[in-house]
Every structure is written in C-alpha cells, then in structure tokens.
Design a protein around this motif. Structure first.
Motif, PDB file in Angstrom:
ATOM      1  N   MET A  56       0.835  -1.207   0.000  1.00  0.00           N
ATOM      2  CA  MET A  56       0.000   0.000   0.000  1.00  0.00           C
ATOM      3  C   MET A  56       0.864   1.250   0.000  1.00  0.00           C
ATOM      4  SD  MET A  56      -3.366   0.865   2.194  1.00  0.00           S
ATOM      5  CE  MET A  56      -4.306  -0.039   0.963  1.00  0.00           C
ATOM      6  N   TRP A  57       1.954   1.239   0.754  1.00  0.00           N
ATOM      7  CA  TRP A  57       2.838   2.394   0.798  1.00  0.00           C
ATOM      8  C   TRP A  57       3.519   2.638  -0.546  1.00  0.00           C
ATOM      9  CZ3 TRP A  57       5.685   1.480   6.141  1.00  0.00           C
ATOM     10  CH2 TRP A  57       4.771   1.752   7.184  1.00  0.00           C
ATOM     11  N   ALA A  58       3.688   1.581  -1.324  1.00  0.00           N
ATOM     12  CA  ALA A  58       4.374   1.709  -2.608  1.00  0.00           C
ATOM     13  C   ALA A  58       3.464   2.234  -3.713  1.00  0.00           C
ATOM     14  CB  ALA A  58       4.957   0.364  -3.024  1.00  0.00           C
TER      15      ALA A  58
ATOM     16  N   GLU B 184      -9.536  10.372  -2.117  1.00  0.00           N
ATOM     17  CA  GLU B 184      -8.468  10.386  -1.132  1.00  0.00           C
ATOM     18  C   GLU B 184      -8.962   9.812   0.199  1.00  0.00           C
ATOM     19  OE1 GLU B 184      -4.862  11.012   0.942  1.00  0.00           O
ATOM     20  OE2 GLU B 184      -5.393  10.667  -1.158  1.00  0.00           O
ATOM     21  N   LEU B 185     -10.205  10.104   0.563  1.00  0.00           N
ATOM     22  CA  LEU B 185     -10.770   9.507   1.768  1.00  0.00           C
ATOM     23  C   LEU B 185     -10.836   7.990   1.638  1.00  0.00           C
ATOM     24  CD1 LEU B 185     -13.657  12.000   2.641  1.00  0.00           C
ATOM     25  CD2 LEU B 185     -11.737  11.402   4.130  1.00  0.00           C
TER      26      LEU B 185
ATOM     27  N   HIS C 250      -6.179   2.336   3.816  1.00  0.00           N
ATOM     28  CA  HIS C 250      -4.899   2.283   4.518  1.00  0.00           C
ATOM     29  C   HIS C 250      -5.114   1.916   5.983  1.00  0.00           C
ATOM     30  CE1 HIS C 250      -1.130   4.595   6.049  1.00  0.00           C
ATOM     31  NE2 HIS C 250      -0.774   3.380   5.687  1.00  0.00           N
ATOM     32  N   TRP C 251      -6.084   2.535   6.640  1.00  0.00           N
ATOM     33  CA  TRP C 251      -6.365   2.230   8.039  1.00  0.00           C
ATOM     34  C   TRP C 251      -6.850   0.794   8.203  1.00  0.00           C
ATOM     35  CZ3 TRP C 251      -4.046   4.682  11.482  1.00  0.00           C
ATOM     36  CH2 TRP C 251      -3.883   6.078  11.460  1.00  0.00           C
TER      37      TRP C 251
ATOM     38  N   ALA D 146      -3.204   1.381  14.829  1.00  0.00           N
ATOM     39  CA  ALA D 146      -4.264   2.376  14.690  1.00  0.00           C
ATOM     40  C   ALA D 146      -4.950   2.551  16.034  1.00  0.00           C
ATOM     41  CB  ALA D 146      -5.266   1.939  13.617  1.00  0.00           C
ATOM     42  N   LEU D 147      -5.804   3.585  16.120  1.00  0.00           N
ATOM     43  CA  LEU D 147      -6.472   3.913  17.382  1.00  0.00           C
ATOM     44  C   LEU D 147      -7.996   3.924  17.217  1.00  0.00           C
ATOM     45  CD1 LEU D 147      -4.132   6.885  18.416  1.00  0.00           C
ATOM     46  CD2 LEU D 147      -4.037   4.516  19.267  1.00  0.00           C
TER      47      LEU D 147
END
Length: 301
Positions: free
Chosen positions: A161-163, A174-175, A181-182, A275-276
C-alpha cells in the motif's frame, strides 16, 4: 467530558511554526502526545484526548509538513532528529519544564530520542507501535539472541500500500484511499470501524485545509537516531504497549523495546494494531493513566 481547547502557534526553528492545542486544567500535570509520520495532531482521536484531559493538561501538535504547521521541507530540508527537537521546542514555548510523553509509531521514536537526549524534561513515557532505537539484540524467552536486523519486518500488505502512487482524484477518492490504509494498519483482529476512520480523516483534511498527502517525513534523513547506550541507562518510567495485531512493528518488537530501554514495562492492548479505533481507546487510556499515576507516586516518594 468534552474539554475546551486552546490553540497556539509556536516557533520551533527559524521559519518553522507549529500548531498546538491544549485541553484540560492548566494546572494539571502536562501530557504531550506525539503523532506518527505524516500525521497531524488531529490523528489523536477526540474521545481519547478528552478522556486523558480528565486527568492531565493534554497537548497535541502538528509536526512540520502536517496539518496547520509550516510546510517547507522542499525549501528547508530537515532530519528526523530535528522533529524530536520540535518536542522540546513545544515544551519550551508553552513554558512546560517537564511532561509525560506518549508517542505512536514515529512519535514513539521521537519520544525515545527525547528520553535519551533530554531525560530531565520527561516525567514518564508511553511508547506505542514503534521500534527500539538500539543495536542490542532481542533475547527470546528460550534464551536465543536475535539481531535487530532479523526482527520481523513490516507486513507485505502494508509495504504494498505504501508503494502505490497517490493520485489526485479528489477528496472522496483520497478519503477512500486513507480508509483502505487504516483497514490494513488495523491488523484484522478487531472488526474494522470504517465510519470512525472516514470521519477521522474528514476532520484531518478540514483541519489542514487540503487533502494533499505529504511525503516529507519519508524523505527526511533518518541517520543518527541510534541511542543504545543512553536508553540502556534510562531512569524515566517507560510503558511499552504490546499490540498483537501490529503490522508495522509486530511482536517481538515491543518485547525488544522493553528489554533495551531500562525502567520499561509492557502492557498488552487486546486486538490493537497500528491504529487507534474506538475499541482500543478505553484500554489504552486506562494503561496510560495508570502509568502516569504510578510515575507521579514514585516521584513523590
């Protein structure tokens, strides 16, 4: 309870201003929250900040190149260690001699740097979702020694995902990307609360005034961060959270951290990943408050 917030900009370095927010009784013991890479202070969930502010004067802030703080990495490149110095700059500007610190991910690394370089400014530290800034190997329960380089790596799905290139397709796209991602960072042990993270990211975007994602922290020079000797002689009470679903610094990273940082102890937060979500906030707040209270009682003795 919901606490009123006081916002203030502070000068951290020439040409660098940081947004800060304070909640809770001004005469309560300060607790400074240090967020992770590319994340603004708004990433600390509102309910969690308010629960901590029932007992502390809680400060959160935007790192450089996040939220409402100065965005200038391309014109003024900085090192990751400079972000740790920003922690001290915030305390200085707010006239706080010493504070409890709680750091998540990169924030946990910055907290270790402050512990090592400025222990006189720290009442206690809580380290979450991070790795040790130490070259000492990890010693497993069976006595086996494992070099730091052989500790478990970041999960492949996170790296994938980071790549991925971040394309500008508007706010909603973007949301969607951030929520996905979360979902990966959550680790999968708890049901994923999509509505919570979508609302969180809407507030992050509204706070910053842009949905553009910064890459500054990923490009910053991360040399000179090892603090093996200093952490081994630490005297500040340290709490290290164990997140069983952690995909970025999976166990035994927290166990290694508790071994190489003197005066550290472990607490497991069931189901927690990187995550939180609401499900971990209660246990996490309880753990932090018990830790700060124990540190205060020890200091009083």
């Amino acid at each position: 309870m919901r606490h009123p917030a006081t916002e203030q900009y502070v000068d951290a370095a020439p040409g660098v201003r940081l947004w800060t927010e304070r909640r809770g009784a001004p005469d309560a013991t300060p607790l400074l929250l240090v967020m992770g890479a590319t994340a603004s202070g708004i990433g600390w969930p509102e309910a969690m900040v308010d629960a901590l502010a029932d007992h502390h004067h809680v400060i959160r802030y935007d790192h450089r190149d996040t939220g409402r703080s100065t965005t200038a990495y391309d014109e003024q490149p900085y090192r990751v260690v400079d972000l740790a110095q920003d922690v001290i700059a915030v305390l200085d500007a707010l006239e706080i001699p010493r504070a409890h610190l709680a750091g998540l991910s990169l924030g946990g690394m910055l907290t270790q740097l402050v512990l090592a370089d400025h222990p006189d400014r720290v009442l206690s530290a809580t380290l979450m979702g991070t790795c040790a800034l130490s070259a000492h190997p990890y010693v497993a329960p069976d006595g086996t020694s494992l070099p730091v380089a052989e500790l478990p790596p970041i999960f492949p799905e996170v790296l994938e995902m980071w790549a991925r290139p971040v394309e500008d397709a508007g706010t909603e796209a973007e949301l969607d990307r951030r929520v996905a991602h979360w979902r990966v960072l959550g680790g999968g042990q708890l049901p994923f609360d999509e509505a919570f993270f979508r609302d969180l990211e809407r507030r992050v975007i509204a706070h910053a005034g842009t949905y553009e994602a910064s890459t500054a922290h990923g490009r910053a020079d991360d040399s000179g961060m090892e603090r093996t000797v200093e952490l081994a002689r630490n005297e500040v009470p340290v709490l290290v959270t164990v997140a069983p679903a952690e995909p970025v610094f999976p166990p035994p990273h927290p166990q290694h951290l508790a071994q190489v940082v003197a005066n550290a102890r472990l607490v497991e937060i069931p189901g927690m990943g990187h995550a939180l979500p609401p499900a971990v906030q209660g246990p996490l707040v309880t753990a932090i408050l018990e830790h700060t209270a124990t540190a205060a009682a020890r200091q009083a003795r």
